[in-house]
Scaffold this motif. Structure first.
Motif, PDB file in Angstrom:
ATOM      1  N   ARG A 109      33.438  29.095  10.780  1.00  0.00           N
ATOM      2  CA  ARG A 109      32.383  28.274  11.380  1.00  0.00           C
ATOM      3  C   ARG A 109      31.721  27.374  10.336  1.00  0.00           C
ATOM      4  NH1 ARG A 109      28.069  31.112  15.265  1.00  0.00           N
ATOM      5  NH2 ARG A 109      26.894  29.315  15.988  1.00  0.00           N
ATOM      6  N   GLU A 110      31.489  27.931   9.156  1.00  0.00           N
ATOM      7  CA  GLU A 110      30.791  27.175   8.112  1.00  0.00           C
ATOM      8  C   GLU A 110      31.635  25.986   7.634  1.00  0.00           C
ATOM      9  OE1 GLU A 110      31.099  30.541   8.144  1.00  0.00           O
ATOM     10  OE2 GLU A 110      29.026  30.798   8.857  1.00  0.00           O
ATOM     11  N   VAL A 111      32.892  26.255   7.347  1.00  0.00           N
ATOM     12  CA  VAL A 111      33.746  25.168   6.831  1.00  0.00           C
ATOM     13  C   VAL A 111      33.983  24.117   7.917  1.00  0.00           C
ATOM     14  CG1 VAL A 111      36.013  24.590   5.880  1.00  0.00           C
ATOM     15  CG2 VAL A 111      34.847  26.678   5.132  1.00  0.00           C
ATOM     16  N   ALA A 112      34.202  24.591   9.147  1.00  0.00           N
ATOM     17  CA  ALA A 112      34.404  23.642  10.249  1.00  0.00           C
ATOM     18  C   ALA A 112      33.153  22.786  10.441  1.00  0.00           C
ATOM     19  CB  ALA A 112      34.754  24.399  11.534  1.00  0.00           C
ATOM     20  N   SER A 113      31.988  23.405  10.390  1.00  0.00           N
ATOM     21  CA  SER A 113      30.726  22.660  10.539  1.00  0.00           C
ATOM     22  C   SER A 113      30.589  21.595   9.460  1.00  0.00           C
ATOM     23  CB  SER A 113      29.520  23.606  10.426  1.00  0.00           C
ATOM     24  OG  SER A 113      29.387  24.368  11.579  1.00  0.00           O
ATOM     25  N   ALA A 114      30.914  21.990   8.231  1.00  0.00           N
ATOM     26  CA  ALA A 114      30.762  21.053   7.115  1.00  0.00           C
ATOM     27  C   ALA A 114      31.709  19.871   7.287  1.00  0.00           C
ATOM     28  CB  ALA A 114      31.037  21.770   5.788  1.00  0.00           C
ATOM     29  N   ARG A 115      32.937  20.146   7.713  1.00  0.00           N
ATOM     30  CA  ARG A 115      33.901  19.031   7.862  1.00  0.00           C
ATOM     31  C   ARG A 115      33.514  18.117   9.019  1.00  0.00           C
ATOM     32  NH1 ARG A 115      39.935  21.351   6.262  1.00  0.00           N
ATOM     33  NH2 ARG A 115      39.192  22.477   4.444  1.00  0.00           N
ATOM     34  N   ILE A 116      33.039  18.710  10.114  1.00  0.00           N
ATOM     35  CA  ILE A 116      32.610  17.878  11.254  1.00  0.00           C
ATOM     36  C   ILE A 116      31.429  17.003  10.819  1.00  0.00           C
ATOM     37  CG2 ILE A 116      31.537  17.905  13.547  1.00  0.00           C
ATOM     38  CD1 ILE A 116      33.208  20.479  14.106  1.00  0.00           C
ATOM     39  N   ALA A 117      30.466  17.618  10.123  1.00  0.00           N
ATOM     40  CA  ALA A 117      29.266  16.873   9.720  1.00  0.00           C
ATOM     41  C   ALA A 117      29.634  15.746   8.751  1.00  0.00           C
ATOM     42  CB  ALA A 117      28.253  17.825   9.079  1.00  0.00           C
ATOM     43  N   ARG A 120      31.648  12.999  10.480  1.00  0.00           N
ATOM     44  CA  ARG A 120      30.803  12.274  11.422  1.00  0.00           C
ATOM     45  C   ARG A 120      29.923  11.252  10.703  1.00  0.00           C
ATOM     46  NH1 ARG A 120      27.086  15.645  15.601  1.00  0.00           N
ATOM     47  NH2 ARG A 120      26.463  13.938  16.946  1.00  0.00           N
ATOM     48  N   VAL A 121      29.289  11.691   9.624  1.00  0.00           N
ATOM     49  CA  VAL A 121      28.427  10.787   8.851  1.00  0.00           C
ATOM     50  C   VAL A 121      29.231   9.598   8.331  1.00  0.00           C
ATOM     51  CG1 VAL A 121      27.146  10.559   6.680  1.00  0.00           C
ATOM     52  CG2 VAL A 121      26.691  12.497   8.199  1.00  0.00           C
ATOM     53  N   LEU A 122      30.412   9.899   7.805  1.00  0.00           N
ATOM     54  CA  LEU A 122      31.262   8.837   7.257  1.00  0.00           C
ATOM     55  C   LEU A 122      31.593   7.792   8.327  1.00  0.00           C
ATOM     56  CD1 LEU A 122      33.204   7.960   4.791  1.00  0.00           C
ATOM     57  CD2 LEU A 122      34.984   9.021   6.188  1.00  0.00           C
ATOM     58  N   ILE A 131      29.436   8.648  16.942  1.00  0.00           N
ATOM     59  CA  ILE A 131      30.802   8.894  17.406  1.00  0.00           C
ATOM     60  C   ILE A 131      30.736   9.346  18.869  1.00  0.00           C
ATOM     61  CG2 ILE A 131      31.840   9.439  15.178  1.00  0.00           C
ATOM     62  CD1 ILE A 131      31.562  12.451  15.971  1.00  0.00           C
ATOM     63  N   ASP A 132      31.853   9.193  19.565  1.00  0.00           N
ATOM     64  CA  ASP A 132      31.891   9.542  20.994  1.00  0.00           C
ATOM     65  C   ASP A 132      32.413  10.949  21.239  1.00  0.00           C
ATOM     66  OD1 ASP A 132      31.149   6.862  22.207  1.00  0.00           O
ATOM     67  OD2 ASP A 132      32.793   6.290  20.891  1.00  0.00           O
ATOM     68  N   GLY A 133      32.972  11.582  20.206  1.00  0.00           N
ATOM     69  CA  GLY A 133      33.492  12.921  20.425  1.00  0.00           C
ATOM     70  C   GLY A 133      34.284  13.421  19.240  1.00  0.00           C
ATOM     71  N   PHE A 134      34.903  14.575  19.446  1.00  0.00           N
ATOM     72  CA  PHE A 134      35.704  15.211  18.403  1.00  0.00           C
ATOM     73  C   PHE A 134      36.971  15.769  19.029  1.00  0.00           C
ATOM     74  CE2 PHE A 134      37.212  19.000  16.233  1.00  0.00           C
ATOM     75  CZ  PHE A 134      37.258  18.603  14.905  1.00  0.00           C
ATOM     76  N   VAL A 135      38.108  15.554  18.373  1.00  0.00           N
ATOM     77  CA  VAL A 135      39.367  16.166  18.804  1.00  0.00           C
ATOM     78  C   VAL A 135      40.021  16.805  17.582  1.00  0.00           C
ATOM     79  CG1 VAL A 135      41.632  15.786  19.854  1.00  0.00           C
ATOM     80  CG2 VAL A 135      39.670  14.386  20.576  1.00  0.00           C
ATOM     81  N   ALA A 136      40.293  18.095  17.662  1.00  0.00           N
ATOM     82  CA  ALA A 136      40.930  18.772  16.529  1.00  0.00           C
ATOM     83  C   ALA A 136      42.382  18.315  16.408  1.00  0.00           C
ATOM     84  CB  ALA A 136      40.879  20.282  16.721  1.00  0.00           C
ATOM     85  N   SER A 152      27.337  21.478  16.815  1.00  0.00           N
ATOM     86  CA  SER A 152      27.280  20.084  16.364  1.00  0.00           C
ATOM     87  C   SER A 152      26.588  19.153  17.362  1.00  0.00           C
ATOM     88  CB  SER A 152      28.691  19.554  16.111  1.00  0.00           C
ATOM     89  OG  SER A 152      29.341  19.315  17.361  1.00  0.00           O
ATOM     90  N   GLY A 153      26.601  19.517  18.639  1.00  0.00           N
ATOM     91  CA  GLY A 153      26.024  18.623  19.643  1.00  0.00           C
ATOM     92  C   GLY A 153      26.885  17.408  19.931  1.00  0.00           C
ATOM     93  N   VAL A 154      28.141  17.402  19.461  1.00  0.00           N
ATOM     94  CA  VAL A 154      29.064  16.309  19.780  1.00  0.00           C
ATOM     95  C   VAL A 154      29.240  16.263  21.302  1.00  0.00           C
ATOM     96  CG1 VAL A 154      31.495  15.646  19.622  1.00  0.00           C
ATOM     97  CG2 VAL A 154      30.273  16.328  17.563  1.00  0.00           C
ATOM     98  N   PRO A 155      29.201  15.068  21.903  1.00  0.00           N
ATOM     99  CA  PRO A 155      29.165  15.007  23.375  1.00  0.00           C
ATOM    100  C   PRO A 155      30.482  15.377  24.074  1.00  0.00           C
ATOM    101  CG  PRO A 155      29.170  12.786  22.437  1.00  0.00           C
ATOM    102  CD  PRO A 155      28.998  13.740  21.292  1.00  0.00           C
ATOM    103  N   ILE A 156      31.624  15.150  23.425  1.00  0.00           N
ATOM    104  CA  ILE A 156      32.903  15.335  24.113  1.00  0.00           C
ATOM    105  C   ILE A 156      33.932  15.934  23.169  1.00  0.00           C
ATOM    106  CG2 ILE A 156      34.887  14.040  25.066  1.00  0.00           C
ATOM    107  CD1 ILE A 156      33.122  12.714  26.866  1.00  0.00           C
ATOM    108  N   ALA A 157      34.735  16.859  23.692  1.00  0.00           N
ATOM    109  CA  ALA A 157      35.884  17.365  22.931  1.00  0.00           C
ATOM    110  C   ALA A 157      37.027  17.556  23.916  1.00  0.00           C
ATOM    111  CB  ALA A 157      35.537  18.686  22.248  1.00  0.00           C
ATOM    112  N   GLU A 158      38.249  17.623  23.382  1.00  0.00           N
ATOM    113  CA  GLU A 158      39.377  17.892  24.269  1.00  0.00           C
ATOM    114  C   GLU A 158      40.388  18.763  23.551  1.00  0.00           C
ATOM    115  OE1 GLU A 158      41.646  14.350  25.311  1.00  0.00           O
ATOM    116  OE2 GLU A 158      42.627  14.338  23.358  1.00  0.00           O
TER     117      GLU A 158
END
Ligand SMILES: [Zn+2]
Length: 246
Positions: A109-117, A120-122, A131-136, A152-158
């Motif tokens: 969870r920690e590493v995934a959170s850091a990479r998403i954050a 996203r900032v970048l 951004i409109d969403g996240f897709v792994a 993360s509060g990202v609005p959309i994932a698939e």
């Protein structure tokens, strides 16, 4: 009561400076069918060797696409699976199903959170909006990734089978993504068989995803054209964000 409107969502995977030429051609290919209703799945630093750098020519292009109305979804960070997986099965799954590209399958969870954050900032700095969403990568999520995404509060994932909102865990669409795999000849053949039947699929939301290598195979390009032509005959080209208000 009229039947609910049927939608088409088209996406380009692995948008990265590494594949700039291929992405250009994919944009052209999709634009002919769906206009600017294209979702770009952006990889901040593909395999650790293709960083998106603020102020670069590629960053300017990304911003241009965002301003033209393309959706921008974060697509992993490195796209490569560098985690150690517990158990023989998980390891085999990660390797064989994804050619080692299931970056978010084995992350805590920690590493995934850091990479998403960080990703996203970048991207948000580059495009000047959220951004409109996240897709792994390879649509593979481990438990840590799903928890990080909910945080993360990202609005959309698939994933391969559905679209959901990590913000409130609401399911927004269901049904497999139509995609073309050019990695092996076997998979190439099976995607060519599957594609023409796609237009008859009953689901309300049809997702079509293309990858940079697809554009190098004339047979795949023809199949993608055929599929999109069939899809737009009975579906409205839409944006992922339309699902949140539908
Ligand atoms: Zn990908």
């Amino acid at each position: 009561m009229p039947a609910p409107e049927r939608l088409l969502l088209a996406s380009i995977h692995d948008v990265s400076p590494r594949f700039e030429a291929e992405v250009d051609r994919l944009v052209e290919l999709l634009d002919a069918h769906v206009g600017k209703r294209i979702a770009m799945l952006v990889v901040p630093n593909h395999w650790g060797g293709a960083p998106i750098v603020q102020g670069s020519a590629f960053a300017a292009r990304l911003r241009g696409w965002a301003e033209a109305g393309f959706e921008m979804l974060l697509h992993g960070y490195f796209h490569r699976d560098d985690a150690t997986h517990d158990g023989v099965l998980a390891r085999a799954r990660a390797r064989h199903m994804t050619a080692g590209e299931g970056e978010f399958l084995g992350l805590s969870r920690e590493v995934a959170s850091a990479r998403i954050a960080e990703g996203r900032v970048l991207i948000e700095d580059v495009i000047g909006r959220s951004i409109d969403g996240f897709v792994a990568p390879a649509w593979l999520y481990g438990r840590g990734a799903l928890e990080a995404l909910a945080d993360s509060g990202v609005p959309i994932a698939e994933d391969h089978l559905r679209v959901w909102s990590p913000r409130d865990q609401r399911e927004l669409a269901r049904g497999p993504v139509i995609t073309w795999a050019s990695r092996t000849r076997m998979r190439l053949a099976s995607s060519l068989i599957a594609a023409p039947a796609v237009r008859y699929l009953p689901m309300r939301v049809l997702r079509v995803g293309v990858h940079p290598p697809d554009i190098r195979h004339p047979l795949l390009v023809r199949s993608i054209n055929r599929t999109l032509r069939g899809a737009v005959a009975s579906r409205r080209p839409s944006r992922y964000s339309d699902l949140r208000v539908a």
